[in-house]
Design a protein around this motif. Structure first.
Motif, short mmCIF file in Angstrom:
data_model
loop_
_atom_site.label_atom_id
_atom_site.label_comp_id
_atom_site.label_asym_id
_atom_site.label_seq_id
_atom_site.Cartn_x
_atom_site.Cartn_y
_atom_site.Cartn_z
N ARG A 1 -6.35 -6.10 -1.83
CA ARG A 1 -6.14 -5.09 -1.52
C ARG A 1 -6.67 -3.30 -2.07
O ARG A 1 -7.13 -2.79 -1.12
CB ARG A 1 -4.56 -4.60 -1.61
CG ARG A 1 -3.71 -2.98 -1.58
CD ARG A 1 -3.11 -2.65 -2.08
NE ARG A 1 -2.12 -1.43 -1.75
CZ ARG A 1 -2.59 -0.76 -2.70
NH1 ARG A 1 -2.48 -0.96 -4.06
NH2 ARG A 1 -2.07 0.63 -2.40
N VAL A 2 -7.22 -3.48 -2.98
CA VAL A 2 -8.39 -2.77 -3.63
C VAL A 2 -9.40 -3.37 -4.58
O VAL A 2 -9.00 -4.42 -4.67
CB VAL A 2 -7.64 -2.35 -4.93
CG1 VAL A 2 -8.56 -0.57 -4.78
CG2 VAL A 2 -6.31 -1.41 -4.06
N THR B 1 -12.30 -2.64 -6.97
CA THR B 1 -12.42 -1.71 -7.88
C THR B 1 -13.93 -2.06 -8.05
O THR B 1 -14.49 -3.15 -8.74
CB THR B 1 -11.78 -1.33 -9.46
OG1 THR B 1 -10.28 -0.63 -8.52
CG2 THR B 1 -11.90 -0.74 -10.33
N LEU C 1 -13.20 7.14 -3.99
CA LEU C 1 -12.41 6.25 -3.21
C LEU C 1 -12.10 6.45 -1.16
O LEU C 1 -12.59 7.44 -1.00
CB LEU C 1 -10.50 6.57 -3.75
CG LEU C 1 -9.81 5.59 -2.32
CD1 LEU C 1 -9.74 4.36 -3.80
CD2 LEU C 1 -8.24 6.26 -3.40
N ARG D 1 -11.55 3.55 2.24
CA ARG D 1 -11.24 3.11 2.88
C ARG D 1 -12.65 2.56 3.91
O ARG D 1 -13.38 2.76 4.56
CB ARG D 1 -10.15 3.38 4.14
CG ARG D 1 -9.37 2.32 4.94
CD ARG D 1 -8.54 1.53 3.98
NE ARG D 1 -7.95 2.59 3.74
CZ ARG D 1 -6.16 2.53 4.72
NH1 ARG D 1 -6.20 2.15 5.73
NH2 ARG D 1 -5.44 3.78 4.38
N CYS E 1 -9.02 -2.58 3.72
CA CYS E 1 -8.61 -2.85 2.02
C CYS E 1 -9.42 -1.25 1.47
O CYS E 1 -10.37 -0.74 2.28
CB CYS E 1 -9.28 -3.56 1.29
SG CYS E 1 -11.22 -3.89 0.86
N TRP E 2 -9.34 -0.74 0.12
CA TRP E 2 -9.49 0.57 -0.06
C TRP E 2 -10.89 -0.20 -1.29
O TRP E 2 -10.86 -1.20 -1.46
CB TRP E 2 -8.46 0.95 -1.33
CG TRP E 2 -7.10 1.42 -0.17
CD1 TRP E 2 -6.66 1.31 0.06
CD2 TRP E 2 -7.32 3.15 0.07
NE1 TRP E 2 -5.48 2.12 0.67
CE2 TRP E 2 -6.22 2.65 0.86
CE3 TRP E 2 -8.12 4.10 0.42
CZ2 TRP E 2 -5.74 4.26 1.67
CZ3 TRP E 2 -7.46 5.77 1.41
CH2 TRP E 2 -6.66 5.69 1.29
N GLU F 1 -13.17 1.33 -4.75
CA GLU F 1 -12.61 2.74 -5.12
C GLU F 1 -14.14 2.55 -6.36
O GLU F 1 -14.26 1.33 -7.21
CB GLU F 1 -11.87 2.49 -6.69
CG GLU F 1 -11.35 4.05 -7.22
CD GLU F 1 -10.58 4.42 -8.21
OE1 GLU F 1 -10.59 5.77 -8.71
OE2 GLU F 1 -10.05 3.43 -8.96
N GLU G 1 -5.54 0.16 -10.73
CA GLU G 1 -5.87 0.23 -9.13
C GLU G 1 -5.74 1.70 -8.79
O GLU G 1 -4.68 2.59 -9.62
CB GLU G 1 -4.68 -0.31 -8.23
CG GLU G 1 -4.50 -1.73 -8.29
CD GLU G 1 -4.27 -2.51 -6.54
OE1 GLU G 1 -3.31 -1.43 -6.71
OE2 GLU G 1 -4.07 -3.58 -6.44
N VAL H 1 -2.84 5.32 -4.74
CA VAL H 1 -2.26 5.49 -2.99
C VAL H 1 -1.37 5.96 -2.03
O VAL H 1 -1.03 5.59 -2.89
CB VAL H 1 -3.88 4.30 -2.46
CG1 VAL H 1 -3.12 4.39 -0.85
CG2 VAL H 1 -4.60 3.61 -3.43
N ASP I 1 -1.76 3.81 3.16
CA ASP I 1 -1.57 2.64 3.25
C ASP I 1 -1.77 2.12 4.67
O ASP I 1 -1.59 1.14 4.38
CB ASP I 1 -0.62 1.95 1.79
CG ASP I 1 -1.30 1.32 1.01
OD1 ASP I 1 -2.67 1.00 1.15
OD2 ASP I 1 -1.25 0.78 0.28
#
Length: 259
Positions: free
Chosen positions: A44-45, A47, A94, A96, A110-111, A113, A234, A237, A242
């Motif tokens: 989902r994220v 990093t 950050l 998408r 997903c994100w 960062e 995370e 958000v 989302d």
């Protein structure tokens, strides 16, 4: 899972609309963009530290799907970019990311960062405390030989207050961290571990309170441990964001009938 339109497919759809003068355009609600295969981004994220790269994992079901080629779109190319399936982190921020399968036109987002590389200016802090610790990450002791795999830093809220480093004395490996503060006591400190090559960061479960003292000694090191099931770092958000990707596939597709 919602189906989403990549920039590439958006252009194809736009070109199809532009051909309206060559014939009649109609929508066919019975035509779908998938043959029963599903596609998901397993993170989902993501990093990641600026300057690093990472292959974002994509899962197809069934796993026997023969063509797993993916188109990648990203909202802000100043933060990160793609070369083939590899994400390159460029600058903190950050954004998408969207993947669209080349054959079935399934998509997921997903994100990403991108974290700034931690750098300290000790002239900013009038107070400090020291940690001397024994660090274990998922059952593996941290040593001077494997410390390059991780970056461990101290934070008060979002403010960076310290960066740790492994050292060795009389054959004993130990973790040393100097933590700065603007006041003599009271700040709540959390330690975060970033794993290089995995685009992942986790929190140590302990919360420390700044007191200007030394914690742990070379003969009695402070235990710092991250186990399986640790809290993953995370970014915050908005749940609405989302659930609403930046490009959405229409429920129907457009067919162009030429004369």
């Amino acid at each position: 899972m919602a189906r989403r339109l990549s920039f590439f497919n958006f252009i194809i759809l736009t070109l199809a609309l532009a051909l309206a003068g060559c014939g009649d355009i109609f929508t066919d609600e019975n035509v779908t963009l998938t043959d029963g295969t599903t596609m998901d981004l397993t993170r989902r994220v993501v990093t990641i530290m600026e300057g690093e790269r990472y292959v974002v994992p994509v899962t197809f079901t069934p796993a026997t799907q023969s063509n797993t080629a993916v188109w990648w779109d990203i909202e802000d190319n100043a933060i990160a970019t793609f070369q083939n399936d590899t994400l390159y982190a460029l600058s903190p921020g950050l954004t998408r990311v969207m993947a669209t399968s080349a054959v079935t036109m399934l998509s997921d987002t997903c994100w990403v960062e991108v974290l700034a590389r931690p750098e300290m200016d000790w002239g900013d802090f009038p107070y400090e405390m020291m940690l001397y610790a024994n660090v274990t990450l998922h059952g593996k002791p941290l040593t001077v030989t494997n410390q390059e795999d991780v970056i461990i830093a101290a934070y008060v809220g979002k403010d960076l207050r310290g960066i740790g480093q492994m050292r060795q004395s009389h054959g004993i490996d130990y973790f040393q961290m100097r933590i700065g503060a603007y006041r003599p006591s009271g700040d709540n400190i959390r330690l975060r571990c970033y794993y290089r090559g995995k685009a992942l960061a986790e929190w140590f479960p302990q919360t420390l309170t700044f007191d200007g003292e030394a914690h742990g000694t070379l003969s009695a090191l402070l235990p710092l441990t991250i186990d399986d099931g640790a809290e993953v770092y995370e970014p915050a958000v908005d749940p609405v964001e989302d659930e609403n990707p930046y490009i959405v596939v229409p429920d129907t597709i457009v067919n162009v009938v030429t004369e």
